[in-house]
Design an enzyme around this catalytic site. Structure first.
Site, PDB file in Angstrom:
ATOM      1  N   GLY A   5       0.740  -1.164  -0.330  1.00 41.30           N
ATOM      2  CA  GLY A   5      -0.083   0.176  -0.096  1.00 41.30           C
ATOM      3  C   GLY A   5       0.626   1.261  -0.099  1.00 41.30           C
ATOM      4  O   GLY A   5       0.447   2.730  -0.087  1.00 41.30           O
ATOM      5  N   GLU A  23       4.612  -6.802   1.484  1.00 44.13           N
ATOM      6  CA  GLU A  23       4.244  -7.268   0.472  1.00 44.13           C
ATOM      7  C   GLU A  23       3.984  -5.706  -0.438  1.00 44.13           C
ATOM      8  O   GLU A  23       2.719  -5.332  -0.973  1.00 44.13           O
ATOM      9  CB  GLU A  23       2.911  -7.736   0.613  1.00 44.13           C
ATOM     10  CG  GLU A  23       2.262  -8.473   1.452  1.00 44.13           C
ATOM     11  CD  GLU A  23       0.968  -9.700   1.405  1.00 44.13           C
ATOM     12  OE1 GLU A  23       0.004  -8.024   1.388  1.00 44.13           O
ATOM     13  OE2 GLU A  23       0.770 -10.330   2.045  1.00 44.13           O
ATOM     14  N   GLY A  29       3.825  -3.818  -3.903  1.00 42.05           N
ATOM     15  CA  GLY A  29       3.475  -4.208  -5.315  1.00 42.05           C
ATOM     16  C   GLY A  29       4.018  -2.989  -6.127  1.00 42.05           C
ATOM     17  O   GLY A  29       4.993  -2.936  -6.390  1.00 42.05           O
ATOM     18  N   ARG A  55      -5.581   2.309 -15.635  1.00 45.99           N
ATOM     19  CA  ARG A  55      -5.717   3.245 -14.666  1.00 45.99           C
ATOM     20  C   ARG A  55      -6.416   5.316 -14.573  1.00 45.99           C
ATOM     21  O   ARG A  55      -7.136   5.587 -13.373  1.00 45.99           O
ATOM     22  CB  ARG A  55      -4.403   3.528 -13.862  1.00 45.99           C
ATOM     23  CG  ARG A  55      -4.164   2.173 -13.328  1.00 45.99           C
ATOM     24  CD  ARG A  55      -2.345   2.707 -12.804  1.00 45.99           C
ATOM     25  NE  ARG A  55      -3.003   2.648 -10.916  1.00 45.99           N
ATOM     26  CZ  ARG A  55      -2.639   3.747 -10.798  1.00 45.99           C
ATOM     27  NH1 ARG A  55      -2.435   4.163 -11.934  1.00 45.99           N
ATOM     28  NH2 ARG A  55      -2.854   3.926  -9.690  1.00 45.99           N
ATOM     29  N   TYR A  88      -9.278   5.107 -12.345  1.00 42.30           N
ATOM     30  CA  TYR A  88      -9.494   5.745 -10.431  1.00 42.30           C
ATOM     31  C   TYR A  88      -9.289   6.999 -10.906  1.00 42.30           C
ATOM     32  O   TYR A  88      -8.756   8.028 -10.222  1.00 42.30           O
ATOM     33  CB  TYR A  88      -8.078   5.480 -10.096  1.00 42.30           C
ATOM     34  CG  TYR A  88      -7.940   3.557  -9.752  1.00 42.30           C
ATOM     35  CD1 TYR A  88      -8.896   2.783  -9.225  1.00 42.30           C
ATOM     36  CD2 TYR A  88      -6.747   2.571 -10.930  1.00 42.30           C
ATOM     37  CE1 TYR A  88      -8.628   1.319  -8.975  1.00 42.30           C
ATOM     38  CE2 TYR A  88      -6.766   2.179 -10.662  1.00 42.30           C
ATOM     39  CZ  TYR A  88      -7.394   1.208 -10.310  1.00 42.30           C
ATOM     40  OH  TYR A  88      -7.990  -0.160 -10.192  1.00 42.30           O
ATOM     41  N   CYS A 106     -13.753   2.822 -27.999  1.00 43.44           N
ATOM     42  CA  CYS A 106     -14.740   3.867 -28.245  1.00 43.44           C
ATOM     43  C   CYS A 106     -15.646   3.892 -26.534  1.00 43.44           C
ATOM     44  O   CYS A 106     -16.637   3.817 -26.934  1.00 43.44           O
ATOM     45  CB  CYS A 106     -16.191   2.889 -29.755  1.00 43.44           C
ATOM     46  SG  CYS A 106     -15.160   2.977 -31.161  1.00 43.44           S
ATOM     47  N   GLU A 107     -15.244   4.702 -25.862  1.00 43.43           N
ATOM     48  CA  GLU A 107     -15.692   5.170 -24.900  1.00 43.43           C
ATOM     49  C   GLU A 107     -14.991   6.666 -24.595  1.00 43.43           C
ATOM     50  O   GLU A 107     -13.985   6.842 -25.303  1.00 43.43           O
ATOM     51  CB  GLU A 107     -15.390   4.028 -24.038  1.00 43.43           C
ATOM     52  CG  GLU A 107     -15.543   2.742 -24.440  1.00 43.43           C
ATOM     53  CD  GLU A 107     -16.797   1.894 -22.206  1.00 43.43           C
ATOM     54  OE1 GLU A 107     -16.682   3.183 -21.472  1.00 43.43           O
ATOM     55  OE2 GLU A 107     -16.617   1.063 -22.950  1.00 43.43           O
TER      56      GLU A 107
HETATM   57  N1  LLP Z   1      -1.047  -7.181   0.104  1.00 42.18           N
HETATM   58  C1  LLP Z   1      -2.592  -7.337  -0.706  1.00 42.18           C
HETATM   59  C2  LLP Z   1      -3.257  -8.674   0.286  1.00 42.18           C
HETATM   60  C3  LLP Z   1      -2.929  -6.752  -1.657  1.00 42.18           C
HETATM   61  O1  LLP Z   1      -4.306  -7.066  -1.723  1.00 42.18           O
HETATM   62  C4  LLP Z   1      -2.875  -5.662  -2.386  1.00 42.18           C
HETATM   63  C5  LLP Z   1      -3.187  -4.728  -3.131  1.00 42.18           C
HETATM   64  C6  LLP Z   1      -0.667  -5.390  -1.664  1.00 42.18           C
HETATM   65  C7  LLP Z   1      -0.169  -6.295  -0.984  1.00 42.18           C
HETATM   66  C8  LLP Z   1      -0.351  -4.161  -2.574  1.00 42.18           C
HETATM   67  O2  LLP Z   1      -0.563  -3.057  -3.034  1.00 42.18           O
HETATM   68  P1  LLP Z   1      -0.027  -2.052  -3.444  1.00 42.18           P
HETATM   69  O3  LLP Z   1       1.802  -1.971  -2.834  1.00 42.18           O
HETATM   70  O4  LLP Z   1       0.446  -2.828  -4.670  1.00 42.18           O
HETATM   71  O5  LLP Z   1      -0.916  -1.265  -3.136  1.00 42.18           O
HETATM   72  N2  LLP Z   1      -5.660  -1.447  -9.410  1.00 42.18           N
HETATM   73  C9  LLP Z   1      -5.563  -0.896  -8.385  1.00 42.18           C
HETATM   74  C10 LLP Z   1      -4.338  -1.530  -7.077  1.00 42.18           C
HETATM   75  C11 LLP Z   1      -5.426  -2.347  -6.500  1.00 42.18           C
HETATM   76  C12 LLP Z   1      -4.538  -2.921  -5.096  1.00 42.18           C
HETATM   77  C13 LLP Z   1      -4.658  -4.008  -4.812  1.00 42.18           C
HETATM   78  N3  LLP Z   1      -4.376  -4.828  -4.023  1.00 42.18           N
HETATM   79  C14 LLP Z   1      -4.485   0.892  -8.823  1.00 42.18           C
HETATM   80  O6  LLP Z   1      -3.939   0.920  -9.648  1.00 42.18           O
HETATM   81  O7  LLP Z   1      -4.047   1.714  -8.694  1.00 42.18           O
END
Ligand code: LLP
Length: 420
Positions: free
Chosen positions: A242, A276, A278, A315, A319, A346-347
């Site tokens: 996050g 975690e 991402g 994105r 969002y 087409c949107e």
């Molecule tokens: N751990 C869990 C259980 C999660 O559900 C997620 C992300 C992460 C870790 C990693 O979170 P991060 O470090 O990436 O913030 N598609 C959206 C983001 C969806 C995140 C879903 N879960 C976007 O493009 O902003």
């Protein structure tokens, strides 16, 4: 030493690790995702350093970018993984990741997915409901196999981020209410084939206010201590991901705030900590190159219509997310103008930027959509029967094709015309 990331060369063209992006465009075509290994590696080291005082472990949230080549690279940096499907799990195993470094999260794991994960002896399963626990008990009893279980806790915390990526409040589908944790932990502890491992939390994505992380981690710690006082073993605390990414300045986070809060809370404790990340690990490592296929002037608007669309990077429309967009070749002699940069889909919602100031651009020139390494290609679709983009990895001053885009023929051939 090379400057880190995507930089201008002497001719004002974008380059990465001394490779001209123009060269990559000629070689691979557009739309094209390009990932820079050095940004990932540098970011990885920064996160690692931040959680070192508490001996924390990184489990890359594969959902951010699940390209096999990228997972392999991140795995070889030392990372484990957080996966949310059998597909992501299989990808991690395919690149040789140690199953004992893989955490299986997710609110809707199907029984076949759980069975597969247990048969592969992964590190831990983060459960999100009592019903899921009942399924796991059935499966482990049937297989006579052990599983390590952590409870993903819903602490009812507002993450102060976009509502579509907020997962911490009571009304979201995620996690087990903190009020139900003792009862469910008790069931885990008393189940023959289950090992109670610990607790997990993930309150949302793209969060900048570290006070909210601190609040969540503190509540998780208190909950864990409470369980321990009541005789339950709680060893692992998974703090989720996050961590917010600066899409405007495209700077690498120094993770100093993460270091501060995790050190404060956990330095003298006996927990095994994991995070975690991402987005924060891969977002700024990637760009999406797109060609301007048409320009269009209407009474009120100036459009650049490009060959990538919401099917490649959803994105901005999903969002209202900001992505910096720059010309591949910077020309300081050109005036700036205000444009809408839109895709061919087409949107009306198929846009990358609205009312954006950029140097005057012409048909057949190229743009780079920045910070597209996370939640870009993974969220692709073939909407309007459009193919996805190719993906290239830059490592050690060389380019490697990670993924060739599917041809239109392949998309068409994957469908069956019923003989009726
Ligand atoms: N751990 C869990 C259980 C999660 O559900 C997620 C992300 C992460 C870790 C990693 O979170 P991060 O470090 O990436 O913030 N598609 C959206 C983001 C969806 C995140 C879903 N879960 C976007 O493009 O902003």
């Amino acid at each position: 030493m090379n400057k880190l990331g995507f930089v201008r060369d002497l001719d004002n063209n974008l380059s990465v690790q001394n490779i001209s992006v123009n060269y990559l465009v000629k070689k691979y075509g557009t739309p094209l995702f390009i990932y820079d290994s050095k940004i990932i590696e540098t970011t990885y080291q920064k996160i690692n350093k931040a959680i070192k005082p508490v001996n924390g472990k990184i489990h890359y949230a594969v959902k951010a970018n699940d390209n096999l080549g990228l997972i392999k690279f991140i795995s070889e940096l030392g990372s484990g993984a957080d996966v949310v499907s059998i597909g992501e799990l299989q990808k991690c195993l395919k690149v040789g990741m140690d199953p004992k470094k893989i955490i299986f999260s997710g609110v809707g794991k199907d029984v076949n997915e759980i069975e597969y994960a247990i048969s592969k002896n992964i590190k831990q399963i983060n459960i999100e409901s009592k019903e899921e626990l009942v399924d796991i008990i059935d499966i482990t009893t049937k297989l006579k196999k052990n599983a390590n279980i952590a409870l993903r806790v819903n602490l009812d915390i507002n993450a102060q981020t976009h509502k579509k990526i907020s997962t911490g409040d009571e009304n979201s589908k995620f996690g087990i209410s903190f009020k139900d944790v003792p009862d469910i932990y008790n069931i885990v502890t008393n189940s023959e084939y289950l090992t109670p491992f610990g607790l997990a939390v993930h309150i949302g994505s793209q969060i900048f206010n570290y006070k909210i992380f601190a609040k969540a981690y503190k509540q998780l710690k208190n909950l864990a201590k409470n369980l321990i006082e009541n005789g339950f073993p709680v060893k692992y605390l998974d703090l989720g991901g996050g961590f917010g990414v600066d899409y405007k300045n495209i700077l690498i986070n120094d993770f100093k705030e993460l270091k501060k809060i995790t050190t404060n809370l956990f330095i003298n404790e006996n927990f095994d900590i994991s995070v975690e990340p991402g987005r924060s690990l891969v977002a700024n490592s990637g760009i999406l190159i797109t060609k301007i296929i048409r320009t269009k002037l209407t009474k009120k608007k100036n459009f650049l219509i490009v060959d990538a669309g919401m099917n490649n990077l959803i994105r901005p429309t999903l969002y209202n997310a900001f992505h910096e967009i720059i010309p591949l070749s910077l020309n300081n002699d050109r005036e700036c103008e205000q444009v809408d940069i839109v895709g061919p889909i087409c949107e009306t919602g198929d846009f990358f930027a609205l009312n954006r100031k950029i140097q005057k651009m012409y048909k057949n020139e190229f743009l780079a959509i920045m910070s597209a390494g996370a939640y870009g290609s993974v969220m692709k679709s073939n909407y309007n029967t459009r193919p996805d983009a190719s993906e290239v990895f830059i490592y050690n001053n060389k380019d490697y094709l990670l993924k060739k885009k599917h041809s239109v023929e392949k998309i068409i051939n994957s469908e069956i015309i019923p003989k009726i």
